[in-house]
Design a protein around this motif. Structure first.
Motif, PDB file in Angstrom:
ATOM      1  N   ARG A 246       8.991 -32.866 -63.607  1.00  0.00           N
ATOM      2  CA  ARG A 246       9.094 -34.320 -63.795  1.00  0.00           C
ATOM      3  C   ARG A 246      10.548 -34.745 -63.918  1.00  0.00           C
ATOM      4  O   ARG A 246      10.950 -35.793 -63.397  1.00  0.00           O
ATOM      5  CB  ARG A 246       8.302 -34.750 -65.034  1.00  0.00           C
ATOM      6  CG  ARG A 246       6.790 -34.718 -64.851  1.00  0.00           C
ATOM      7  CD  ARG A 246       6.083 -35.464 -65.977  1.00  0.00           C
ATOM      8  NE  ARG A 246       6.329 -34.842 -67.276  1.00  0.00           N
ATOM      9  CZ  ARG A 246       5.561 -33.897 -67.802  1.00  0.00           C
ATOM     10  NH1 ARG A 246       4.504 -33.454 -67.118  1.00  0.00           N
ATOM     11  NH2 ARG A 246       5.834 -33.396 -68.984  1.00  0.00           N
ATOM     12  N   ALA A 247      11.345 -33.921 -64.587  1.00  0.00           N
ATOM     13  CA  ALA A 247      12.758 -34.255 -64.765  1.00  0.00           C
ATOM     14  C   ALA A 247      13.509 -34.228 -63.437  1.00  0.00           C
ATOM     15  O   ALA A 247      14.499 -34.947 -63.260  1.00  0.00           O
ATOM     16  CB  ALA A 247      13.403 -33.294 -65.757  1.00  0.00           C
ATOM     17  N   LEU A 248      13.032 -33.413 -62.504  1.00  0.00           N
ATOM     18  CA  LEU A 248      13.700 -33.274 -61.208  1.00  0.00           C
ATOM     19  C   LEU A 248      13.169 -34.255 -60.166  1.00  0.00           C
ATOM     20  O   LEU A 248      13.693 -34.302 -59.046  1.00  0.00           O
ATOM     21  CB  LEU A 248      13.547 -31.849 -60.689  1.00  0.00           C
ATOM     22  CG  LEU A 248      14.312 -30.764 -61.458  1.00  0.00           C
ATOM     23  CD1 LEU A 248      13.914 -29.384 -60.965  1.00  0.00           C
ATOM     24  CD2 LEU A 248      15.811 -30.966 -61.320  1.00  0.00           C
ATOM     25  N   LYS A 249      12.157 -35.021 -60.513  1.00  0.00           N
ATOM     26  CA  LYS A 249      11.583 -35.967 -59.564  1.00  0.00           C
ATOM     27  C   LYS A 249      12.638 -36.991 -59.146  1.00  0.00           C
ATOM     28  O   LYS A 249      13.281 -37.618 -59.978  1.00  0.00           O
ATOM     29  CB  LYS A 249      10.382 -36.678 -60.177  1.00  0.00           C
ATOM     30  CG  LYS A 249       9.649 -37.570 -59.182  1.00  0.00           C
ATOM     31  CD  LYS A 249       8.411 -38.186 -59.815  1.00  0.00           C
ATOM     32  CE  LYS A 249       7.664 -39.056 -58.808  1.00  0.00           C
ATOM     33  NZ  LYS A 249       6.430 -39.650 -59.390  1.00  0.00           N
ATOM     34  N   GLY A 250      12.828 -37.121 -57.852  1.00  0.00           N
ATOM     35  CA  GLY A 250      13.816 -38.069 -57.340  1.00  0.00           C
ATOM     36  C   GLY A 250      15.243 -37.549 -57.350  1.00  0.00           C
ATOM     37  O   GLY A 250      16.169 -38.283 -56.998  1.00  0.00           O
ATOM     38  N   ALA A 251      15.436 -36.284 -57.741  1.00  0.00           N
ATOM     39  CA  ALA A 251      16.793 -35.723 -57.784  1.00  0.00           C
ATOM     40  C   ALA A 251      17.325 -35.528 -56.369  1.00  0.00           C
ATOM     41  O   ALA A 251      16.575 -35.350 -55.415  1.00  0.00           O
ATOM     42  CB  ALA A 251      16.783 -34.391 -58.532  1.00  0.00           C
ATOM     43  N   SER A 252      18.644 -35.548 -56.236  1.00  0.00           N
ATOM     44  CA  SER A 252      19.274 -35.333 -54.937  1.00  0.00           C
ATOM     45  C   SER A 252      19.119 -33.878 -54.524  1.00  0.00           C
ATOM     46  O   SER A 252      18.801 -33.001 -55.340  1.00  0.00           O
ATOM     47  CB  SER A 252      20.759 -35.684 -55.008  1.00  0.00           C
ATOM     48  OG  SER A 252      21.446 -34.767 -55.851  1.00  0.00           O
ATOM     49  N   LEU A 253      19.359 -33.612 -53.253  1.00  0.00           N
ATOM     50  CA  LEU A 253      19.274 -32.243 -52.752  1.00  0.00           C
ATOM     51  C   LEU A 253      20.251 -31.341 -53.485  1.00  0.00           C
ATOM     52  O   LEU A 253      19.911 -30.212 -53.867  1.00  0.00           O
ATOM     53  CB  LEU A 253      19.559 -32.216 -51.251  1.00  0.00           C
ATOM     54  CG  LEU A 253      19.546 -30.839 -50.585  1.00  0.00           C
ATOM     55  CD1 LEU A 253      18.178 -30.184 -50.730  1.00  0.00           C
ATOM     56  CD2 LEU A 253      19.917 -30.965 -49.109  1.00  0.00           C
ATOM     57  N   GLN A 254      21.462 -31.815 -53.709  1.00  0.00           N
ATOM     58  CA  GLN A 254      22.451 -31.010 -54.409  1.00  0.00           C
ATOM     59  C   GLN A 254      21.976 -30.682 -55.823  1.00  0.00           C
ATOM     60  O   GLN A 254      22.106 -29.540 -56.296  1.00  0.00           O
ATOM     61  CB  GLN A 254      23.787 -31.739 -54.474  1.00  0.00           C
ATOM     62  CG  GLN A 254      24.885 -30.913 -55.139  1.00  0.00           C
ATOM     63  CD  GLN A 254      25.982 -31.767 -55.754  1.00  0.00           C
ATOM     64  OE1 GLN A 254      25.752 -32.936 -56.051  1.00  0.00           O
ATOM     65  NE2 GLN A 254      27.153 -31.184 -55.921  1.00  0.00           N
ATOM     66  N   ALA A 255      21.407 -31.675 -56.521  1.00  0.00           N
ATOM     67  CA  ALA A 255      20.944 -31.457 -57.886  1.00  0.00           C
ATOM     68  C   ALA A 255      19.781 -30.475 -57.921  1.00  0.00           C
ATOM     69  O   ALA A 255      19.710 -29.604 -58.798  1.00  0.00           O
ATOM     70  CB  ALA A 255      20.534 -32.787 -58.508  1.00  0.00           C
ATOM     71  N   LEU A 256      18.858 -30.589 -56.968  1.00  0.00           N
ATOM     72  CA  LEU A 256      17.731 -29.658 -56.907  1.00  0.00           C
ATOM     73  C   LEU A 256      18.209 -28.225 -56.702  1.00  0.00           C
ATOM     74  O   LEU A 256      17.761 -27.300 -57.387  1.00  0.00           O
ATOM     75  CB  LEU A 256      16.794 -30.061 -55.774  1.00  0.00           C
ATOM     76  CG  LEU A 256      15.855 -31.235 -56.006  1.00  0.00           C
ATOM     77  CD1 LEU A 256      15.128 -31.587 -54.707  1.00  0.00           C
ATOM     78  CD2 LEU A 256      14.846 -30.925 -57.103  1.00  0.00           C
ATOM     79  N   CYS A 257      19.109 -28.044 -55.746  1.00  0.00           N
ATOM     80  CA  CYS A 257      19.601 -26.692 -55.455  1.00  0.00           C
ATOM     81  C   CYS A 257      20.406 -26.134 -56.619  1.00  0.00           C
ATOM     82  O   CYS A 257      20.307 -24.949 -56.947  1.00  0.00           O
ATOM     83  CB  CYS A 257      20.447 -26.712 -54.186  1.00  0.00           C
ATOM     84  SG  CYS A 257      19.505 -27.062 -52.684  1.00  0.00           S
ATOM     85  N   SER A 258      21.201 -26.990 -57.256  1.00  0.00           N
ATOM     86  CA  SER A 258      22.008 -26.545 -58.393  1.00  0.00           C
ATOM     87  C   SER A 258      21.124 -26.093 -59.549  1.00  0.00           C
ATOM     88  O   SER A 258      21.419 -25.101 -60.225  1.00  0.00           O
ATOM     89  CB  SER A 258      22.932 -27.686 -58.843  1.00  0.00           C
ATOM     90  OG  SER A 258      23.687 -27.306 -59.969  1.00  0.00           O
ATOM     91  N   GLU A 259      20.022 -26.788 -59.756  1.00  0.00           N
ATOM     92  CA  GLU A 259      19.130 -26.472 -60.870  1.00  0.00           C
ATOM     93  C   GLU A 259      18.222 -25.293 -60.563  1.00  0.00           C
ATOM     94  O   GLU A 259      18.024 -24.412 -61.406  1.00  0.00           O
ATOM     95  CB  GLU A 259      18.277 -27.699 -61.203  1.00  0.00           C
ATOM     96  CG  GLU A 259      17.289 -27.509 -62.333  1.00  0.00           C
ATOM     97  CD  GLU A 259      17.957 -27.370 -63.694  1.00  0.00           C
ATOM     98  OE1 GLU A 259      17.343 -26.770 -64.595  1.00  0.00           O
ATOM     99  OE2 GLU A 259      19.099 -27.849 -63.838  1.00  0.00           O
ATOM    100  N   LEU A 260      17.685 -25.261 -59.355  1.00  0.00           N
ATOM    101  CA  LEU A 260      16.647 -24.281 -59.028  1.00  0.00           C
ATOM    102  C   LEU A 260      17.177 -23.003 -58.406  1.00  0.00           C
ATOM    103  O   LEU A 260      16.499 -21.980 -58.410  1.00  0.00           O
ATOM    104  CB  LEU A 260      15.617 -24.912 -58.084  1.00  0.00           C
ATOM    105  CG  LEU A 260      14.857 -26.111 -58.651  1.00  0.00           C
ATOM    106  CD1 LEU A 260      14.003 -26.748 -57.562  1.00  0.00           C
ATOM    107  CD2 LEU A 260      13.988 -25.687 -59.831  1.00  0.00           C
ATOM    108  N   LEU A 261      18.386 -23.050 -57.843  1.00  0.00           N
ATOM    109  CA  LEU A 261      18.954 -21.875 -57.177  1.00  0.00           C
ATOM    110  C   LEU A 261      20.251 -21.436 -57.846  1.00  0.00           C
ATOM    111  O   LEU A 261      21.119 -20.837 -57.205  1.00  0.00           O
ATOM    112  CB  LEU A 261      19.209 -22.184 -55.697  1.00  0.00           C
ATOM    113  CG  LEU A 261      18.009 -22.670 -54.879  1.00  0.00           C
ATOM    114  CD1 LEU A 261      18.442 -23.033 -53.464  1.00  0.00           C
ATOM    115  CD2 LEU A 261      16.913 -21.611 -54.840  1.00  0.00           C
ATOM    116  N   SER A 262      20.378 -21.704 -59.130  1.00  0.00           N
ATOM    117  CA  SER A 262      21.641 -21.459 -59.836  1.00  0.00           C
ATOM    118  C   SER A 262      22.037 -19.994 -59.863  1.00  0.00           C
ATOM    119  O   SER A 262      23.218 -19.666 -59.927  1.00  0.00           O
ATOM    120  CB  SER A 262      21.553 -22.001 -61.275  1.00  0.00           C
ATOM    121  OG  SER A 262      20.471 -21.391 -61.961  1.00  0.00           O
ATOM    122  N   GLY A 263      21.070 -19.085 -59.789  1.00  0.00           N
ATOM    123  CA  GLY A 263      21.391 -17.660 -59.807  1.00  0.00           C
ATOM    124  C   GLY A 263      21.582 -17.066 -58.436  1.00  0.00           C
ATOM    125  O   GLY A 263      21.724 -15.849 -58.295  1.00  0.00           O
TER     126      GLY A 263
END
Length: 295
Positions: free
Chosen positions: A160-177
């Motif tokens: 829910r917190a990531l809903k509407g997030a930009s592509l950069q924000a999604l990748c930064s949050e979900l692919l950080s490792g």
């Protein structure tokens, strides 16, 4: 089947360019390139079936056939089969889809007044993941699947917190490792032989950059340094394309891969097949360095 790519341009995401200004923000409406006298091409963003079919026919005529049949007559049945296969590939990557894409894309066609409504050039641009350290680029579909898997692995609150997030924000949050990063892939650049040397390819590339900034990554200005990085992959034997990227667009050598598998049109089977032994040249440039100058 391997994706039907002619060349690849990764944009790690550019500034607003004066080379491309929209007359309308609607898909399918004409956008005119205003490169300083370089071309009078009208560039349109399309996603309808008729336009994609026209793009597929152009791709076969302008890119695939000259590689294997420069001096041969190709029958209608073979042309139709190759065009249909190319059309399926283009529609999957750039056509209309139910629901939003995590990795958006766009297909651009160029027209010249003296050619009427017949498109003379095309290019596609799509968001994807790439790994510079591993020297690999994921397809748009692979990137979408990877990010969807990562999104499904987090809890409802985080989703829910990531809903509407930009592509950069999604990748930064979900692919950080991971060493994977989002980029833009420019592919399927092709211009009819009779329309070349009129700045059409240059205009298409500039238009794709502008479209990407406005529609695919409108938050590009918020990206971390070094900012927009473009990486392009082209076959070493394609001297004309390399000259365009190096001389007209300012790309420099990044690395070269040998014995790469690439696609070729096979006239005997009226399909596309993989062949071994190609050289693939990867080139790059930092777009922000050109911001202060004319483009």
């Amino acid at each position: 089947m391997m994706s039907l790519l002619s060349s690849v341009l990764l944009l790690h995401l550019p500034f607003q360019t004066a080379a491309f200004q929209p007359q309308s923000q609607a898909r399918g409406r004409p956008w005119r390139s205003i490169l300083s006298g370089a071309s009078d091409a009208i560039v349109s963003v399309v996603d309808d079936g008729t336009s994609i079919s026209a793009a597929a026919a152009l791709m076969v005529q302008a890119f695939w056939l000259p590689q294997v049949a420069a001096d041969k007559d190709v029958g209608t049945t073979t042309m139709d089969a190759l065009t249909e296969e190319q059309s399926i590939d283009l529609d999957g990557r750039y056509g209309e889809r139910m629901g939003a894409r995590l990795f958006p894309s766009g297909l651009l066609l160029a027209r010249l007044d003296d050619f009427g409504e017949t498109p003379v050039g095309m290019v596609g641009i799509e968001a994807a993941l790439w790994d510079r350290s591993e020297r690999k680029v994921l397809s748009n579909g692979q990137s979408e699947s990877m990010l969807k898997d990562a999104l499904s692995s987090v809890g409802p609150k985080q989703r829910r917190a990531l809903k509407g997030a930009s592509l950069q924000a999604l990748c930064s949050e979900l692919l950080s490792g991971s060493s994977l990063e989002p980029a833009l892939v420019l592919a399927n650049l092709a211009v009819l032989p009779s329309a070349r040397r009129r700045g059409v390819a240059n205009s298409l590339c500039r238009a794709a950059e502008g479209y990407a900034l406005e529609k695919i990554v409108p938050d590009a200005g918020d990206w971390e340094a070094p900012g927009p990085l473009c990486v392009l992959q082209v076959e070493g034997a394609n001297g004309g394309a390399r000259a365009l990227y190096e001389s007209a667009m300012g790309f420099g050598l990044e690395w070269t891969d040998q014995d790469v598998s690439v696609l070729r049109a096979d006239l005997d089977t009226a399909s596309f097949i993989e062949v071994e032994g190609a050289e693939l040249v990867t080139m790059s440039k930092a777009l922000l360095k050109a911001k202060s100058g004319a483009i």
